[in-house]
Scaffold this motif. Structure first.
Motif, mmCIF file in Angstrom:
data_model
loop_
_atom_site.group_PDB
_atom_site.id
_atom_site.type_symbol
_atom_site.label_atom_id
_atom_site.label_comp_id
_atom_site.label_asym_id
_atom_site.label_seq_id
_atom_site.Cartn_x
_atom_site.Cartn_y
_atom_site.Cartn_z
ATOM 1 N N GLU A 99 0.791 -1.237 0.000
ATOM 2 C CA GLU A 99 0.000 0.000 0.000
ATOM 3 C C GLU A 99 0.827 1.293 0.000
ATOM 4 O O GLU A 99 0.980 1.959 1.031
ATOM 5 C CB GLU A 99 -0.963 0.013 1.194
ATOM 6 C CG GLU A 99 -1.966 1.170 1.095
ATOM 7 C CD GLU A 99 -3.252 0.913 1.856
ATOM 8 O OE1 GLU A 99 -3.225 0.832 3.078
ATOM 9 O OE2 GLU A 99 -4.308 0.787 1.189
ATOM 10 N N GLY A 100 1.308 1.646 -1.176
ATOM 11 C CA GLY A 100 2.149 2.833 -1.242
ATOM 12 C C GLY A 100 1.663 3.896 -2.205
ATOM 13 O O GLY A 100 2.221 4.990 -2.272
ATOM 14 N N GLU A 101 0.627 3.592 -2.962
ATOM 15 C CA GLU A 101 0.114 4.539 -3.947
ATOM 16 C C GLU A 101 -0.464 5.765 -3.229
ATOM 17 O O GLU A 101 -1.401 5.626 -2.436
ATOM 18 C CB GLU A 101 -0.979 3.832 -4.764
ATOM 19 C CG GLU A 101 -1.715 4.688 -5.732
ATOM 20 C CD GLU A 101 -0.980 4.880 -7.054
ATOM 21 O OE1 GLU A 101 0.146 4.363 -7.209
ATOM 22 O OE2 GLU A 101 -1.535 5.571 -7.921
ATOM 23 N N PRO A 102 0.081 6.963 -3.472
ATOM 24 C CA PRO A 102 -0.412 8.132 -2.746
ATOM 25 C C PRO A 102 -1.932 8.281 -2.834
ATOM 26 O O PRO A 102 -2.508 8.199 -3.915
ATOM 27 C CB PRO A 102 0.315 9.289 -3.424
ATOM 28 C CG PRO A 102 1.619 8.683 -3.828
ATOM 29 C CD PRO A 102 1.263 7.296 -4.289
ATOM 30 N N GLY A 103 -2.562 8.455 -1.686
ATOM 31 C CA GLY A 103 -4.009 8.572 -1.620
ATOM 32 C C GLY A 103 -4.686 7.294 -1.164
ATOM 33 O O GLY A 103 -5.885 7.292 -0.904
#
Ligand code: FMN
Ligand code: FES
Lengths: 447, 165
Positions: A99-103
């Motif tokens: 879970e690293g996708e900004p937002g």
């Protein structure tokens, strides 16, 4: 567990059906006791003690129309059918909790609030694909979710839901958590596998695909946290055991079920909302309390920083599903809905995003390593009022030269925002260049 | 690979047993899979990874030291130079930016009188700028050591720092 924080997350969301996020009325939903009391591990028990053929489960998942929740939207049932189940030797299931996708902030809540759904989903995956070991790759900063899943694994082992000869079926499955150490690129599935092997998180060339050559070179299937955690509820089907239609009918054509959308940015009630696929965007916005401070909507990035930005008029006619968002110029991505009000400085936002991709490029492919640096430096220049009109052409040129020319999709993810921001908001870039205005949004990055 | 001159024990029994627990998650011939965890455990004990400590960890995992150096320098959470007792990581990515992380950053910099990547004179705090930490619904947010703090205001930050030993 920081239960106060968790409680605050509860208050800011509503759900259509509790698939991944537990009903807010359940006390301590992360415990085995609560999970069991609400139907948990029933699916696993029925499948294993009834020796349900793995093909039946794949058929149910295919019918349910669940698509991968990590960003690419590949049908889960189809992916599971690719595994060479009968082949000799070790096989693995791996969960992508990077879970690293900004937002995006949904997998964190799934692991904090509903860790047993993830464990049950992965164990079912192990059974269907003939894998006896699973790894859950959690991003390094997620200490609290890691502890939550560790505790749940311990409970599940003690209760006999993980381990040897589950439900007397002869099927063994064990599951381990793996903590990363800070690298967005490890969300890319082959970089994740290298990281799991204790190496630098650099993406591998595909093919070979992980189903043929994955962890330690063995057949491996990687799914997102939300994808795995949805499986038990899909099989339970609200009482209509293994009827894929139940989940399918919660959604729309080409997008089955419910999905968690993280609504963040300029809204009154940011939070995770598990809603029917195909819900109109305007309804989701309303659930989140509308645009904050009574302001007008300017733009939305509907699926995390890597998907194209949509002006208000485009998103307001969209529904939250794959086809509708695509028709209107963007994509579901990871379901990370970033709301921007009328005061938002689009040049400053794009500068910040380009800094992210520049920071996180693993450096393996030249177009991405060099190109993301170019994009960032040009955007920084424009945003500080020192840009030229030629810079705008150079930006697009660089973005176009990255797109499609790299091993993994990080390069594309860096290019798409640039292309879409310039398509819709070119006048704002030109205005800054013409007036030499310095940025109205102080960007925090030091570089 | 092993350094015969090294006799010093650099990790506590607790850390060593944690590393053993991590090793037990993987096939016996895949010890390198526990390398990242071992580096993390070593860093938890010493706050940062000195070259000697990285070599020591590499010996435990039984990989060439260069493998451990590669990994330690690739991932952003490993500290390769000394840091303060508490690491404050502030997210400045998009959702936090939209909700005013610049105020959080400004307040912390003023209060601690340091810039990003600096440590306070008393060695208590190091300030870092980080990318999205996946708590965007609680923006603006920061992480201190293992814990997340969300919906930050200057007043809230003051309270949080007061409670830190
Ligand atoms: C740069 C990059 C970052 C990614 N980050 C994530 C991530 O944090 N979580 C995730 O589940 N998938 C991420 N993905 C997608 C994965 O590669 C993969 O498609 C996904 O985990 C498959 O699971 P699904 O089919 O269940 O969606 C990323 C992809 C790329 C190119
Ligand atoms: S943008 Fe700050 S936590 Fe995601």
């Amino acid at each position: 567990m920081n239960s106060e924080l968790i409680a605050s997350r509860y208050s800011s969301r509503r759900v259509a059906a509790n698939v991944c996020l537990p009903d807010p009325s359940i006390d301590k939903p992360w415990t085995l006791e609560s999970y069991r009391a609400n139907g948990g591990y029933q699916a696993l028990e029925k499948v294993l003690s009834g020796s349900i053929p793995h093909t039946d489960i794949i058929d149910t998942l295919k019918l349910s129309n669940i698509r991968g929740r990590g960003g690419a939207g590949f049908p889960v049932g189809v992916k599971w059918s690719f595994m060479p189940r009968a082949a000799d030797g070790q096989k693995y299931v791996v969960c992508n909790s990077d879970e690293g996708e900004p937002g995006t902030c949904k997998d964190r809540d799934i692991m904090r609030l509903n860790p047993h759904a993830l464990i049950e989903g992965m164990t079912l995956g192990g059974y269907v694909m003939g894998a006896t070991v699973g790894y859950n790759y959690i991003r390094g900063e997620f200490w609290e979710p890691y502890q939550s899943v560790e505790q749940a694994i311990k409970e599940a082992r003690e209760a006999g839901f993980l381990g040897k000869n589950l439900f007397g079926s002869g099927f063994d499955f064990d599951l381990h958590n793996y903590l990363g150490s800070g690298a967005y690129i490890c969300g890319e599935e082959t970089a994740l596998l290298n990281s799991l092997e204790g190496k630098k998180g650099e993406p591998r060339f595909k093919p070979p695909f992980p189903a043929a050559f994955g962890l330690y070179g063995k057949p491996t299937t990687i799914n997102n946290t939300e994808s795995f955690a949805s499986v038990p509820a899909i099989l339970r089907a609200n009482g209509d055991w293994m009827d894929g239609e139940w989940f399918k009918n919660l959604g729309v054509e080409n997008a089955g079920g419910v999905k968690v959308f993280s609504v963040t940015g300029h809204v009154e009630r940011p939070g995770n909302y598990e809603i029917n696929m195909g819900t109109p965007f305007s309804e989701l916005l309303k659930m989140a309390g509308g645009v904050w401070k009574g302001r007008k909507l300017k733009a939305v990035i509907p699926g995390g920083s890597s998907v194209p930005v949509m002006p208000a008029e485009n998103i307001l006619k969209s529904n939250m599903d794959y086809d509708s968002l695509q028709q209107n110029g963007s994509s579901v991505g990871a379901g990370s809905v970033i709301i921007m009000d009328e005061t938002t400085d689009m040049v400053a936002v794009l500068e910040r995003l380009s800094y992210f991709y520049h920071e996180e490029s693993c450096g393996q492919c030249t177009p991405c390593r060099e190109g993301t640096g170019w994009l960032y430096r040009i955007l920084k220049r424009i945003n500080s009022g020192r840009g030229t009109m030629e810079d705008l052409d150079t930006l697009l040129d660089v973005a176009n030269r990255i797109e499609g020319r790299t091993i993994c999709a990080l390069g594309d993810a860096a290019a798409w925002p640039v292309q879409s921001f310039l398509k819709h908001y070119r006048h704002e870039f030109e205005a800054k260049i013409n007036a030499g205005i310095t940025h109205s949004y102080p960007t925090a990055n030091a570089a | 690979m092993s350094n015969p001159n090294r006799t010093e024990k650099m990790l506590s029994d607790f850390s060593l047993s944690e590393i053993e627990r991590e090793l037990s998650k993987f096939p016996a011939d895949r010890r390198q899979s526990a390398l990242m965890a071992a580096l993390r455990i070593a860093q938890d004990e010493h706050l940062w990874l000195s070259p000697e400590l990285i070599e020591y960890v590499a010996d435990i995992i039984q990989v060439p030291a260069v493998r451990a150096f590669e990994v330690a320098s690739f991932y952003s959470m490993y500290e390769l130079s000394p840091v303060g007792r508490h690491k404050i990581s502030v997210c400045t990515n998009i959702s936090c930016m939209l909700r005013g992380c610049d105020k959080v950053v400004g307040h912390l910099k003023n209060k601690l009188k340091i810039d990003f990547n600096e440590t306070t004179k008393d060695g208590k705090y190091t300030l870092k700028e980080v990318e999205c930490l996946a708590a965007c619904a609680g923006a603006p947010m920061m992480q201190i050591d293992h814990d997340y703090y969300e919906e930050l205001t200057p007043e809230k930050i003051d309270l949080i720092l007061e409670e830190l030993k």
